[in-house]
Design a protein around this motif. Structure first.
Motif, PDB file in Angstrom:
ATOM      1  N   LYS A  42       0.833  -1.192   0.000  1.00  0.00           N
ATOM      2  CA  LYS A  42       0.000   0.000   0.000  1.00  0.00           C
ATOM      3  C   LYS A  42       0.870   1.246   0.000  1.00  0.00           C
ATOM      4  O   LYS A  42       1.743   1.418   0.852  1.00  0.00           O
ATOM      5  CB  LYS A  42      -0.919   0.003   1.220  1.00  0.00           C
ATOM      6  N   SER A  43       0.606   2.121  -0.958  1.00  0.00           N
ATOM      7  CA  SER A  43       1.346   3.372  -1.056  1.00  0.00           C
ATOM      8  C   SER A  43       0.365   4.484  -1.428  1.00  0.00           C
ATOM      9  O   SER A  43      -0.333   4.392  -2.445  1.00  0.00           O
ATOM     10  CB  SER A  43       2.444   3.265  -2.122  1.00  0.00           C
ATOM     11  N   ASN A  44       0.307   5.524  -0.560  1.00  0.00           N
ATOM     12  CA  ASN A  44      -0.609   6.642  -0.797  1.00  0.00           C
ATOM     13  C   ASN A  44      -2.042   6.156  -1.010  1.00  0.00           C
ATOM     14  O   ASN A  44      -2.744   6.574  -1.935  1.00  0.00           O
ATOM     15  CB  ASN A  44      -0.147   7.470  -2.003  1.00  0.00           C
ATOM     16  N   ALA A  45      -2.460   5.250  -0.122  1.00  0.00           N
ATOM     17  CA  ALA A  45      -3.825   4.715  -0.096  1.00  0.00           C
ATOM     18  C   ALA A  45      -4.149   3.832  -1.297  1.00  0.00           C
ATOM     19  O   ALA A  45      -5.311   3.460  -1.494  1.00  0.00           O
ATOM     20  CB  ALA A  45      -4.859   5.844   0.016  1.00  0.00           C
ATOM     21  N   ILE A  46      -3.150   3.473  -2.099  1.00  0.00           N
ATOM     22  CA  ILE A  46      -3.365   2.613  -3.260  1.00  0.00           C
ATOM     23  C   ILE A  46      -2.606   1.314  -3.064  1.00  0.00           C
ATOM     24  O   ILE A  46      -1.415   1.315  -2.700  1.00  0.00           O
ATOM     25  CB  ILE A  46      -2.888   3.298  -4.559  1.00  0.00           C
ATOM     26  N   TRP A  47      -3.277   0.181  -3.317  1.00  0.00           N
ATOM     27  CA  TRP A  47      -2.625  -1.117  -3.221  1.00  0.00           C
ATOM     28  C   TRP A  47      -1.966  -1.443  -4.557  1.00  0.00           C
ATOM     29  O   TRP A  47      -2.625  -1.521  -5.587  1.00  0.00           O
ATOM     30  CB  TRP A  47      -3.641  -2.202  -2.856  1.00  0.00           C
ATOM     31  N   ASN A  48      -0.661  -1.624  -4.521  1.00  0.00           N
ATOM     32  CA  ASN A  48       0.106  -1.919  -5.727  1.00  0.00           C
ATOM     33  C   ASN A  48       0.561  -3.372  -5.737  1.00  0.00           C
ATOM     34  O   ASN A  48       0.939  -3.922  -4.697  1.00  0.00           O
ATOM     35  CB  ASN A  48       1.334  -1.009  -5.805  1.00  0.00           C
ATOM     36  N   LEU A  49       0.542  -3.974  -6.897  1.00  0.00           N
ATOM     37  CA  LEU A  49       0.958  -5.366  -7.045  1.00  0.00           C
ATOM     38  C   LEU A  49       2.478  -5.480  -6.961  1.00  0.00           C
ATOM     39  O   LEU A  49       3.205  -4.824  -7.704  1.00  0.00           O
ATOM     40  CB  LEU A  49       0.471  -5.924  -8.382  1.00  0.00           C
ATOM     41  N   LEU A  50       2.957  -6.315  -6.043  1.00  0.00           N
ATOM     42  CA  LEU A  50       4.388  -6.586  -5.910  1.00  0.00           C
ATOM     43  C   LEU A  50       4.800  -7.855  -6.643  1.00  0.00           C
ATOM     44  O   LEU A  50       5.843  -7.907  -7.287  1.00  0.00           O
ATOM     45  CB  LEU A  50       4.766  -6.721  -4.438  1.00  0.00           C
ATOM     46  N   ALA A  51       4.001  -8.900  -6.479  1.00  0.00           N
ATOM     47  CA  ALA A  51       4.345 -10.188  -7.090  1.00  0.00           C
ATOM     48  C   ALA A  51       3.087 -11.028  -7.222  1.00  0.00           C
ATOM     49  O   ALA A  51       2.125 -10.857  -6.460  1.00  0.00           O
ATOM     50  CB  ALA A  51       5.389 -10.928  -6.253  1.00  0.00           C
ATOM     51  N   GLU A  52       3.088 -11.934  -8.180  1.00  0.00           N
ATOM     52  CA  GLU A  52       1.946 -12.828  -8.380  1.00  0.00           C
ATOM     53  C   GLU A  52       2.447 -14.203  -8.808  1.00  0.00           C
ATOM     54  O   GLU A  52       3.443 -14.321  -9.523  1.00  0.00           O
ATOM     55  CB  GLU A  52       0.979 -12.253  -9.417  1.00  0.00           C
ATOM     56  N   PHE A  53       1.743 -15.231  -8.339  1.00  0.00           N
ATOM     57  CA  PHE A  53       2.131 -16.616  -8.620  1.00  0.00           C
ATOM     58  C   PHE A  53       0.855 -17.395  -8.931  1.00  0.00           C
ATOM     59  O   PHE A  53      -0.147 -17.281  -8.217  1.00  0.00           O
ATOM     60  CB  PHE A  53       2.853 -17.229  -7.420  1.00  0.00           C
ATOM     61  N   TRP A  54       0.896 -18.222  -9.986  1.00  0.00           N
ATOM     62  CA  TRP A  54      -0.332 -18.836 -10.490  1.00  0.00           C
ATOM     63  C   TRP A  54      -0.176 -20.338 -10.700  1.00  0.00           C
ATOM     64  O   TRP A  54       0.890 -20.823 -11.060  1.00  0.00           O
ATOM     65  CB  TRP A  54      -0.760 -18.168 -11.804  1.00  0.00           C
ATOM     66  N   GLN A  55      -1.286 -21.039 -10.461  1.00  0.00           N
ATOM     67  CA  GLN A  55      -1.409 -22.477 -10.724  1.00  0.00           C
ATOM     68  C   GLN A  55      -2.465 -22.640 -11.815  1.00  0.00           C
ATOM     69  O   GLN A  55      -3.629 -22.272 -11.636  1.00  0.00           O
ATOM     70  CB  GLN A  55      -1.853 -23.218  -9.457  1.00  0.00           C
ATOM     71  N   LYS A  56      -2.066 -23.168 -12.959  1.00  0.00           N
ATOM     72  CA  LYS A  56      -2.977 -23.298 -14.094  1.00  0.00           C
ATOM     73  C   LYS A  56      -4.086 -24.307 -13.795  1.00  0.00           C
ATOM     74  O   LYS A  56      -3.831 -25.375 -13.232  1.00  0.00           O
ATOM     75  CB  LYS A  56      -2.207 -23.731 -15.349  1.00  0.00           C
ATOM     76  N   VAL A  57      -5.301 -23.958 -14.161  1.00  0.00           N
ATOM     77  CA  VAL A  57      -6.435 -24.875 -14.092  1.00  0.00           C
ATOM     78  C   VAL A  57      -6.525 -25.641 -15.409  1.00  0.00           C
ATOM     79  O   VAL A  57      -6.488 -25.033 -16.494  1.00  0.00           O
ATOM     80  CB  VAL A  57      -7.748 -24.107 -13.827  1.00  0.00           C
TER      81      VAL A  57
END
Length: 516
Positions: free
Chosen positions: A288-303
């Protein structure tokens, strides 16, 4: 709402017992205490049995689920007391439309000078009969009101075996159990009805936020400041938070404890598909920066694909199929998380994420579009680990677990030092389910992975510890009950059926250790 069913194993057992509405146990409020053998080779210093508190839930139902046995020192004698939450499933057959609240009861078991325990509901709650307002799925503890005592926030719902075609029938308001100046606790209901599943306390510089996530109306957040709660849900609304009902976790600054990041479950819906059908399950890290949530990292499992699904509530829906280590499983959502200190000196903190899935009992090959039933599947759980670097770099790492036990069913985990060596360990509070012939020999005991000091978590043999011989489904928790520095073992039922309502405390002589 996710259509992946977060089954309550307690209720599934009733399919095999059919006596789920049977009689209860003793209504006595005293405990019996027995001393372990005099031999120093015995792991048990003392055993304490807190009898089934039948008298305090019998008006709700005869054999409720035991959701939590929460340790907390209420009377300030340096011995752990316990707040126990009971709730009642719907009578068989499940899958009927019900709109009334799930009956429930809270019981405060308070330690006595003679080593026994006594129910003290009037003293603690101000009433002999007291409840949270339904079934509880998860809870989190922390000092919300700043009085130096733990408060407890519960993700509440009415998911008790009723038909879930209309998700609102499973919805109710969240509950917070707040400490009072007189030393007791009172329930405060917050916000709107939701099918709540997860909850977290977020620490700010000058306040605490309690954040709830559910399957009906997303997130609700409430800030406790100036002796009251205010709605701050808008501060936690972002493009990723709609999936936090599965699990989310506040990641604190190491020094201040102020929340700097949030890790939450996520998923991607298939494009141009009207019904619930996912392309990926995942977990994302936000800052969270200046009341905004920013994406740092993402990890996915394919369906792989979607199948039709009949849940334990006998409600029709859909489910995902994922492939893990060459095997096909239903589900694949992250359903519990915890933040773990570095496994060894110089290491980074970890987010431990439990991936919950189910394995079909009759075939290894699943077919897209086919219909499958949760009653014909066995639970499987996998741990995933994500390294949280102090500079903000996050990466998925290979599992440090040696001899991971995946074919067991559990909802709750602990990332804490079990053997007082200053290093974090991992505990899976796995169920013993006699009706499914699962972990019967373990008698309700957990699965423990001890840190070997080399960056690995090794499954430890605890067969020498006592088992619970009650005839119900069984579970456990671990805490230092008597303050001697040794983590003790508590065994109790997932239901009060067939002796499961007795809480069996085993005070251990020494900490559990890896073999030398």
């Amino acid at each position: 709402m996710n259509s992946f069913s977060y089954c309550t194993p307690t209720l599934l057992l009733c399919l095999f017992l059919s006596a789920c509405g049977g009689g209860g146990g003793s209504s006595t409020t005293s405990a019996t205490t027995t001393t372990g053998t005099s031999s120093q080779s015995s792991p048990v210093l003392q055993s304490i049995v807190i009898p089934d508190a039948y008298e305090y839930y019998k008006d709700q139902c005869a054999s409720p689920s035991i959701q939590f046995v929460i340790p907390v020192d209420i009377n300030k004698d340096n011995i752990q007391d316990f707040i126990v939450h009971y709730w009642c499933s719907q009578p068989l057959p499940w899958g009927r439309e019900v709109t009334t609240p799930t009956p429930d009861a809270l019981v405060a078991q308070i330690s006595q000078p003679d080593g026994t325990y006594k129910v003290a509901n009037e003293q603690v709650f101000g009433s002999k009969y007291y409840g949270l307002g339904g079934a509880s799925r998860k809870f989190v503890r922390g000092d919300i009101n700043g009085d130096g005592r733990d408060d407890f926030a519960f993700a509440m719902n009415w998911e008790d075996g009723r038909l879930a075609t209309n998700p609102l029938t499973n919805a109710t308001e969240p509950s917070v159990l707040m400490s009072q100046p007189d030393g007791g606790y009172r329930v405060q209901r917050l916000g709107a009805r939701n099918w709540n599943h997860s909850v977290e306390i977020v620490k700010n510089a000058n306040s605490r936020d309690v954040v709830f996530a559910g399957f009906v109306s997303g997130n609700q957040a409430f800030r406790f400041q100036n002796a009251s709660f205010s709605d701050v849900s808008s501060e936690y609304t972002n493009q990723y938070s709609g999936s936090w009902a599965s699990t989310f976790r506040a990641i604190p600054d190491v020094l201040s404890g102020i929340t700097v990041q949030i890790a939450g479950a996520a998923n991607h819906q298939l494009a141009n598909v009207n019904n619930y059908a996912l392309s990926e399950w995942g977990i994302v890290f936000l800052n969270k920066s200046n009341a905004i949530w920013n994406l740092l990292a993402e990890f996915w499992q394919k369906v792989d694909f979607t199948v039709n699904w009949i849940s334990w509530q006998l409600t029709a829906g859909t489910n995902s199929v994922v492939t893990v280590d060459g095997q096909q499983y239903f589900g694949g959502a992250y359903t519990e998380t915890c933040v773990m200190p570095p496994l060894s000196a110089g290491g980074s903190r970890l987010l431990v994420a439990l991936m919950s899935a189910e394995k079909n009992k009759t075939t290894n090959t699943l077919i897209a579009g086919q219909t499958y039933s949760e009653q014909e599947a066995a639970p499987v759980n996998f741990y995933n680990f994500f390294e949280i670097n102090d500079s903000g770099v996050i990466k998925k790492i290979a599992s440090p677990i040696i001899n991971e036990e995946i074919q067991s069913n559990f909802n709750f985990i602990d990332c804490k030092d079990i053997n007082s060596d200053g290093l974090p360990d991992l505990v899976s509070y796995a169920f013993t389910r006699p009706g499914f012939n699962e972990r019967v020999a373990e008698g309700g005991k957990p699965t423990i992975y001890l840190n070997n000091g080399k960056g690995q978590l090794v499954k430890v043999d605890i067969s020498y510890l006592p088992v619970n011989t009650a005839g119900s489904e069984l579970q456990s928790t671990m805490t230092d009950v008597n303050g001697d520095g040794n983590i003790d073992l508590l065994l109790f039922g997932s239901t009060a059926y067939a002796g499961g309502g007795d809480i069996k405390i085993y005070l251990l002589r020494t900490n559990i250790q890896l073999p030398k």
